[in-house]
Design a protein around this motif. Structure first.
Motif, PDB file in Angstrom:
ATOM      1  N   CYS A  20       6.621  -6.602  -4.609  1.00 25.00           N
ATOM      2  CA  CYS A  20       5.300  -7.111  -4.236  1.00 25.00           C
ATOM      3  C   CYS A  20       5.153  -8.527  -4.760  1.00 25.00           C
ATOM      4  CB  CYS A  20       4.200  -6.229  -4.821  1.00 25.00           C
ATOM      5  SG  CYS A  20       4.256  -4.525  -4.255  1.00 25.00           S
ATOM      6  N   LYS A  21       4.413  -9.330  -4.000  1.00 22.90           N
ATOM      7  CA  LYS A  21       4.275 -10.736  -4.365  1.00 22.90           C
ATOM      8  C   LYS A  21       2.966 -11.278  -3.800  1.00 22.90           C
ATOM      9  CE  LYS A  21       7.078 -14.922  -3.937  1.00 22.90           C
ATOM     10  NZ  LYS A  21       8.360 -15.439  -3.418  1.00 22.90           N
ATOM     11  N   ARG A  22       2.314 -12.105  -4.600  1.00 18.54           N
ATOM     12  CA  ARG A  22       1.106 -12.760  -4.084  1.00 18.54           C
ATOM     13  C   ARG A  22       1.493 -13.707  -2.961  1.00 18.54           C
ATOM     14  NH1 ARG A  22      -3.016 -15.764  -7.134  1.00 18.54           N
ATOM     15  NH2 ARG A  22      -4.400 -15.003  -5.521  1.00 18.54           N
ATOM     16  N   VAL A  23       0.689 -13.741  -1.960  1.00 17.96           N
ATOM     17  CA  VAL A  23       0.955 -14.558  -0.788  1.00 17.96           C
ATOM     18  C   VAL A  23       0.931 -16.050  -1.141  1.00 17.96           C
ATOM     19  CG1 VAL A  23      -1.429 -14.722   0.026  1.00 17.96           C
ATOM     20  CG2 VAL A  23       0.421 -14.697   1.678  1.00 17.96           C
ATOM     21  N   TYR A  24       0.297 -16.404  -2.241  1.00 19.40           N
ATOM     22  CA  TYR A  24       0.163 -17.798  -2.656  1.00 19.40           C
ATOM     23  C   TYR A  24       1.367 -18.294  -3.454  1.00 19.40           C
ATOM     24  CZ  TYR A  24      -4.581 -16.701  -1.274  1.00 19.40           C
ATOM     25  OH  TYR A  24      -5.677 -16.289  -0.562  1.00 19.40           O
ATOM     26  N   GLU A  25       2.284 -17.392  -3.820  1.00 19.77           N
ATOM     27  CA  GLU A  25       3.495 -17.799  -4.540  1.00 19.77           C
ATOM     28  C   GLU A  25       4.481 -18.417  -3.559  1.00 19.77           C
ATOM     29  OE1 GLU A  25       5.153 -14.699  -7.006  1.00 19.77           O
ATOM     30  OE2 GLU A  25       3.145 -13.918  -7.394  1.00 19.77           O
ATOM     31  N   PRO A  26       5.336 -19.296  -4.050  1.00 22.11           N
ATOM     32  CA  PRO A  26       6.314 -19.943  -3.158  1.00 22.11           C
ATOM     33  C   PRO A  26       7.275 -18.942  -2.528  1.00 22.11           C
ATOM     34  CG  PRO A  26       6.280 -21.004  -5.326  1.00 22.11           C
ATOM     35  CD  PRO A  26       5.424 -19.791  -5.420  1.00 22.11           C
ATOM     36  N   ILE A  27       7.712 -19.250  -1.338  1.00 18.79           N
ATOM     37  CA  ILE A  27       8.707 -18.449  -0.634  1.00 18.79           C
ATOM     38  C   ILE A  27      10.037 -18.608  -1.366  1.00 18.79           C
ATOM     39  CG2 ILE A  27       9.958 -18.188   1.540  1.00 18.79           C
ATOM     40  CD1 ILE A  27       7.441 -19.401   2.912  1.00 18.79           C
ATOM     41  N   ALA A  28      10.755 -17.487  -1.514  1.00 18.61           N
ATOM     42  CA  ALA A  28      12.055 -17.513  -2.176  1.00 18.61           C
ATOM     43  C   ALA A  28      13.097 -16.843  -1.291  1.00 18.61           C
ATOM     44  CB  ALA A  28      11.974 -16.787  -3.523  1.00 18.61           C
ATOM     45  N   ALA A  29      14.335 -17.243  -1.437  1.00 22.59           N
ATOM     46  CA  ALA A  29      15.419 -16.643  -0.662  1.00 22.59           C
ATOM     47  C   ALA A  29      15.549 -15.154  -0.980  1.00 22.59           C
ATOM     48  CB  ALA A  29      16.727 -17.361  -0.952  1.00 22.59           C
ATOM     49  N   SER A  30      15.173 -14.752  -2.186  1.00 24.04           N
ATOM     50  CA  SER A  30      15.281 -13.353  -2.601  1.00 24.04           C
ATOM     51  C   SER A  30      14.173 -12.469  -2.025  1.00 24.04           C
ATOM     52  CB  SER A  30      15.256 -13.258  -4.130  1.00 24.04           C
ATOM     53  OG  SER A  30      14.034 -13.771  -4.625  1.00 24.04           O
ATOM     54  N   ASP A  31      13.243 -13.045  -1.265  1.00 27.17           N
ATOM     55  CA  ASP A  31      12.138 -12.272  -0.688  1.00 27.17           C
ATOM     56  C   ASP A  31      12.591 -11.310   0.401  1.00 27.17           C
ATOM     57  OD1 ASP A  31      10.357 -13.557  -2.342  1.00 27.17           O
ATOM     58  OD2 ASP A  31       9.493 -14.826  -0.763  1.00 27.17           O
ATOM     59  N   ALA A  55       5.962 -17.703   6.615  1.00 23.47           N
ATOM     60  CA  ALA A  55       7.281 -17.144   6.957  1.00 23.47           C
ATOM     61  C   ALA A  55       7.253 -15.617   6.910  1.00 23.47           C
ATOM     62  CB  ALA A  55       8.360 -17.691   6.025  1.00 23.47           C
ATOM     63  N   LEU A  56       6.403 -15.026   7.732  1.00 22.23           N
ATOM     64  CA  LEU A  56       6.231 -13.570   7.765  1.00 22.23           C
ATOM     65  C   LEU A  56       7.122 -12.912   8.810  1.00 22.23           C
ATOM     66  CD1 LEU A  56       2.340 -13.247   7.752  1.00 22.23           C
ATOM     67  CD2 LEU A  56       3.879 -12.983   5.823  1.00 22.23           C
ATOM     68  N   THR A  65       9.542  -7.516   0.879  1.00 16.98           N
ATOM     69  CA  THR A  65       8.500  -8.065   0.016  1.00 16.98           C
ATOM     70  C   THR A  65       7.152  -7.828   0.672  1.00 16.98           C
ATOM     71  OG1 THR A  65       9.979  -9.748  -0.880  1.00 16.98           O
ATOM     72  CG2 THR A  65       7.620 -10.135  -1.119  1.00 16.98           C
ATOM     73  N   LEU A  66       6.309  -7.050  -0.015  1.00 11.91           N
ATOM     74  CA  LEU A  66       4.957  -6.793   0.459  1.00 11.91           C
ATOM     75  C   LEU A  66       4.053  -7.875  -0.103  1.00 11.91           C
ATOM     76  CD1 LEU A  66       4.819  -2.936  -0.186  1.00 11.91           C
ATOM     77  CD2 LEU A  66       5.458  -4.141   1.914  1.00 11.91           C
ATOM     78  N   LEU A  67       3.441  -8.639   0.783  1.00 17.94           N
ATOM     79  CA  LEU A  67       2.579  -9.753   0.375  1.00 17.94           C
ATOM     80  C   LEU A  67       1.125  -9.314   0.331  1.00 17.94           C
ATOM     81  CD1 LEU A  67       4.158 -12.568   2.559  1.00 17.94           C
ATOM     82  CD2 LEU A  67       4.543 -12.138   0.130  1.00 17.94           C
ATOM     83  N   PHE A  68       0.412  -9.795  -0.689  1.00 14.96           N
ATOM     84  CA  PHE A  68      -1.000  -9.487  -0.862  1.00 14.96           C
ATOM     85  C   PHE A  68      -1.710 -10.725  -1.385  1.00 14.96           C
ATOM     86  CE2 PHE A  68       1.126  -8.687  -4.808  1.00 14.96           C
ATOM     87  CZ  PHE A  68       0.265  -9.166  -5.784  1.00 14.96           C
ATOM     88  N   ALA A  69      -3.025 -10.769  -1.238  1.00 15.74           N
ATOM     89  CA  ALA A  69      -3.795 -11.935  -1.661  1.00 15.74           C
ATOM     90  C   ALA A  69      -4.563 -11.723  -2.963  1.00 15.74           C
ATOM     91  CB  ALA A  69      -4.771 -12.346  -0.554  1.00 15.74           C
ATOM     92  N   ALA A  70      -4.711 -10.499  -3.400  1.00 20.75           N
ATOM     93  CA  ALA A  70      -5.529 -10.197  -4.584  1.00 20.75           C
ATOM     94  C   ALA A  70      -5.038 -10.952  -5.812  1.00 20.75           C
ATOM     95  CB  ALA A  70      -5.520  -8.695  -4.866  1.00 20.75           C
ATOM     96  N   ARG A  71      -5.973 -11.324  -6.680  1.00 20.34           N
ATOM     97  CA  ARG A  71      -5.609 -11.993  -7.940  1.00 20.34           C
ATOM     98  C   ARG A  71      -4.917 -11.024  -8.899  1.00 20.34           C
ATOM     99  NH1 ARG A  71     -11.119 -14.679  -7.796  1.00 20.34           N
ATOM    100  NH2 ARG A  71     -10.658 -16.713  -6.923  1.00 20.34           N
TER     101      ARG A  71
END
Length: 132
Positions: A4-15, A35-36, A91-97
């Motif tokens: 899981c990763k916040r959507v605001y974090e940078p895109i990584a090759a490991s995603d 990049a979804l 990688t499941l993206l979410f916006a929550a803080r």
């Protein structure tokens, strides 16, 4: 692997495959910058459950139970995610803080359990015909 990763974090090759699992589009994000592989609104908690929880940590255990019940009732919403997870990193993206108590974390736990359940059969009846 499911992460899981916040959507605001940078895109990584490991995603690996990146899937947004929020019902609402994240504030301040342009669609062409994420990049979804997919945006699966229907796998997110229902609007009523989302509003009821309202990111209150005291309500998270109840939220987890109710959200898992919603997921169990609609396998058509999340089965495609299992296929992506079996192919590589999902990688499941979410916006929550809140990075630990959110819908993506609950969904990841749920999917991991489903992947384990889909593993090789373990009862003697399931091995019938497989052994000499």
């Amino acid at each position: 692997m499911i992460q899981c990763k916040r959507v605001y974090e940078p895109i990584a090759a490991s995603d690996g495959q990146r899937v947004l699992v929020d019902r609402l589009w994240p504030r301040g994000c342009r669609k062409d910058n994420l990049a979804l592989a997919a945006w699966l609104r229907e796998v997110a908690p229902s609007n009523s459950l989302r509003q009821q929880f309202c990111h209150d940590p005291a309500l998270f255990d109840e939220f987890r139970l109710l959200y898992r019940a919603e997921l169990a009732a609609h396998p058509e919403h999340w089965q495609g995610l299992l296929a992506l997870a079996e192919q590589g990193t999902l990688t499941l993206l979410f916006a929550a803080r809140e990075t630990q108590q959110n819908n993506a974390q609950v969904l990841a736990e749920f999917l991991e359990e489903e992947l384990e359940r889909r593993g090789e059969p373990s009862s003697p009846v399931c091995y019938q015909g497989l052994v000499d």
